[in-house]
Design a protein around this motif. Structure first.
Motif, PDB file in Angstrom:
ATOM      1  N   UNK A  75       6.142  -5.513 -11.853  1.00 47.71           N
ATOM      2  CA  UNK A  75       5.239  -5.231 -10.746  1.00 47.71           C
ATOM      3  C   UNK A  75       5.386  -6.262  -9.645  1.00 47.71           C
ATOM      4  N   UNK A  76       5.086  -5.845  -8.418  1.00 49.81           N
ATOM      5  CA  UNK A  76       5.153  -6.723  -7.252  1.00 49.81           C
ATOM      6  C   UNK A  76       3.903  -6.513  -6.410  1.00 49.81           C
ATOM      7  N   UNK A  77       3.195  -7.600  -6.093  1.00 53.42           N
ATOM      8  CA  UNK A  77       2.056  -7.525  -5.176  1.00 53.42           C
ATOM      9  C   UNK A  77       2.572  -7.573  -3.744  1.00 53.42           C
TER      10      UNK A  77
ATOM     11  N   UNK B 135      -1.406  -3.346  -1.422  1.00 53.58           N
ATOM     12  CA  UNK B 135      -0.366  -2.523  -2.025  1.00 53.58           C
ATOM     13  C   UNK B 135       0.235  -3.229  -3.236  1.00 53.58           C
ATOM     14  N   UNK B 136       0.642  -2.428  -4.196  1.00 55.80           N
ATOM     15  CA  UNK B 136       1.367  -2.917  -5.361  1.00 55.80           C
ATOM     16  C   UNK B 136       2.538  -1.979  -5.634  1.00 55.80           C
TER      17      UNK B 136
ATOM     18  N   UNK C 158       2.203  -1.874 -16.049  1.00 59.63           N
ATOM     19  CA  UNK C 158       1.719  -1.251 -14.819  1.00 59.63           C
ATOM     20  C   UNK C 158       0.357  -1.780 -14.397  1.00 59.63           C
ATOM     21  N   UNK C 159       0.131  -3.082 -14.616  1.00 66.88           N
ATOM     22  CA  UNK C 159      -1.123  -3.713 -14.223  1.00 66.88           C
ATOM     23  C   UNK C 159      -0.883  -5.184 -13.891  1.00 66.88           C
ATOM     24  N   UNK C 160      -0.921  -5.506 -12.607  1.00 71.70           N
ATOM     25  CA  UNK C 160      -0.801  -6.894 -12.177  1.00 71.70           C
ATOM     26  C   UNK C 160      -2.099  -7.633 -12.450  1.00 71.70           C
TER      27      UNK C 160
ATOM     28  N   UNK D  35       1.267 -13.407  -6.993  1.00 67.94           N
ATOM     29  CA  UNK D  35       1.694 -13.860  -5.664  1.00 67.94           C
ATOM     30  C   UNK D  35       2.451 -12.764  -4.928  1.00 67.94           C
ATOM     31  N   UNK D  36       2.285 -12.736  -3.629  1.00 61.64           N
ATOM     32  CA  UNK D  36       2.905 -11.699  -2.818  1.00 61.64           C
ATOM     33  C   UNK D  36       4.421 -11.769  -2.902  1.00 61.64           C
ATOM     34  N   UNK D  37       5.032 -10.607  -2.948  1.00 57.22           N
ATOM     35  CA  UNK D  37       6.477 -10.393  -2.834  1.00 57.22           C
ATOM     36  C   UNK D  37       7.289 -10.913  -4.023  1.00 57.22           C
TER      37      UNK D  37
END
Length: 441
Positions: free
Chosen positions: A73-75, A80-81, A145-147, A25-27
């Motif tokens: 990590x953040x989407x 962008x990530x 390092x992988x969403x 999910x974003x943010x």
């Protein structure tokens, strides 16, 4: 690194990132993984008619190292990530992690120098942007390092920020992780490739990649350290930089692969022949650091291959070969100018343990003529310096067995035998016995 960076970032992320979602999910920051690796390694005594400050200890040594890592990590919008990794190192390597071109515990690269301390530090903090080029997609699981989510297999990709250069270059299925595969530096990376990094193995820069069916092309430019094996990075890429480009040919995602890499470093380096000339004129020992000047060049080439044989690729072969000009000083990774390695991994499915592996590999390292003459006259590098040198190729044999008694835990007994340690026929052989425990979630 600013001293308050890690505690503030870590406390913020830990309060909001206990998520295990299948989508990103974003943010909302997500915890992507954690790891702990423990290495207990013993170096046996070795024949040593003489030794220098950088030599393997002749009476042997025992050392333990610990590395801890938390990965987030953040989407973000617009494909962008944002990734942030926090790590900590405690302990040390045998003989102070000196005396060899191919050092025996790859995790000690995270130790830095004594002045850096043993507290948590920000290892990676970078933005990643992708642009799909059409075609098939693949499902990504949550990992370091992988969403998680769907991603196009044909894409353009950009990374910007603090990262490790070898996260993207010189990767190998059978010899690419010191925490779960081979521990020797010459077997988890191409040691003739003097890639940009601070003392702990990280730097700041830009990586761009084009990934297509059957091939990929990557280019990266990164900040070099101000001095050899230094923690301080240069302030501007115009002053000093490490550049590399790599072409990967892999017709099938699970099939054989060949990678061709070229690199070019510009940094404040010394020239071995100049240091030797000054020493002969003054009657002193050569000192490569005293010859450091900005704008010096180091370049080289590397090839990396993997060949799956059976067991859905879990059994296979690998090889690496590398060369650099060897005229300017070894500056970042270790002191190797030529390298050739190859090995074999066998899946435990053949004895009823499909998650286990047995692997064995051989590496041969060499030095340029100028580099070996410098050491023979008593010069020191940042990992080599016996006070004299009867040159011979450094020959490394490593074997390990990885055993998974329970989920998330791997235990790996490890044996290494090294002839001509530090390229010196007068010393050695050197024998190392180790036990590695790796926990990963």
């Amino acid at each position: 690194m600013r001293p308050k960076t890690v505690p503030v970032a870590l406390s913020l992320l830990l309060t909001v990132c206990a998520l295990h979602a299948d989508e990103a999910p974003l943010f909302i920051p997500q915890w992507l993984g954690a790891q702990y690796t423990f290495v207990d390694q013993h170096q046996d005594w070795l024949h040593s008619p003489y030794a220098g400050d950088m030599s393997l200890h002749p009476d042997g040594d025992t050392a333990r190292s610990h590395t801890f890592g938390l990965y987030f990590g953040v989407a973000l919008p617009a494909r962008l990530q944002l990734y942030a990794d926090v790590e900590m190192f405690k302990g040390e390597g045998v003989s102070g992690a000196t005396g060899l071109g191919g050092l025996t515990n790859g995790d000690v690269i995270r130790s830095g120098t004594v002045s850096l301390g043993k507290t948590p530090y920000l290892a990676r903090a970078y933005l990643r942007w992708t642009w799909p080029l059409g075609g098939d997609t693949t499902t990504l699981e949550r990992a370091q390092d992988q969403l998680p989510g769907e991603e196009s297999t044909r894409r353009f990709e950009v990374k910007l920020g603090k990262m490790a250069v070898n996260d993207d270059f010189d990767k190998n299925r059978y010899a690419g992780s010191t925490r779960t595969q081979f521990m020797n530096w010459s077997l988890f990376n191409n040691t003739a490739w003097d890639f940009a990094a601070d003392t702990r193995g990280y730097t700041e820069g830009l990586m761009m990649a084009w990934l297509d069916n059957g091939w990929s092309l990557r280019y990266g430019i990164y900040r070099m350290p101000y001095e050899a094996n230094g923690q301080r990075l240069v302030s501007s890429l115009s002053d000093s930089q490490g550049q590399q480009i790599e072409l990967t040919v892999q017709p099938s995602p699970d099939g054989w692969a060949l990678r061709f890499l070229a690199f070019r470093n510009t940094a404040r380096m010394g020239i071995y022949s100049d240091a030797i000339a000054i020493a002969l004129a003054t009657g002193q020992r050569p000192d490569i650091r005293a010859n450091d000047q900005p704008g010096r060049l180091k370049y080289g080439f590397a090839i990396n291959g993997e060949l799956p044989l059976a067991d859905q690729g879990d059994t296979g072969l690998f090889m690496r070969a590398g060369w650099n000009n060897g005229r300017t000083e070894s500056f970042v990774f270790t002191e190797v100018d030529r390298t050739l390695s190859g090995g074999f991994q066998l899946s435990g499915v053949h004895w009823g343990r499909p998650t286990d592996h047995f692997a064995v590999a051989l590496d041969i390292n060499g030095l340029s003529r100028d580099h070996r003459n410098y050491l023979a006259l008593g010069g020191d590098g940042f990992v080599l310096g016996d006070g004299a040198l009867n040159y011979g190729h450094e020959q490394i044999l490593e074997a390990y067995y990885s055993f998974t008694p329970i989920a998330h835990l791997t235990l790996s007994p490890d044996l290494q035998l090294i002839h001509n340690p530090g390229y010196n026929r007068d010393r050695g052989p050197a024998r190392f016995v180790g036990l590695r425990a790796h926990v990963e979630f």
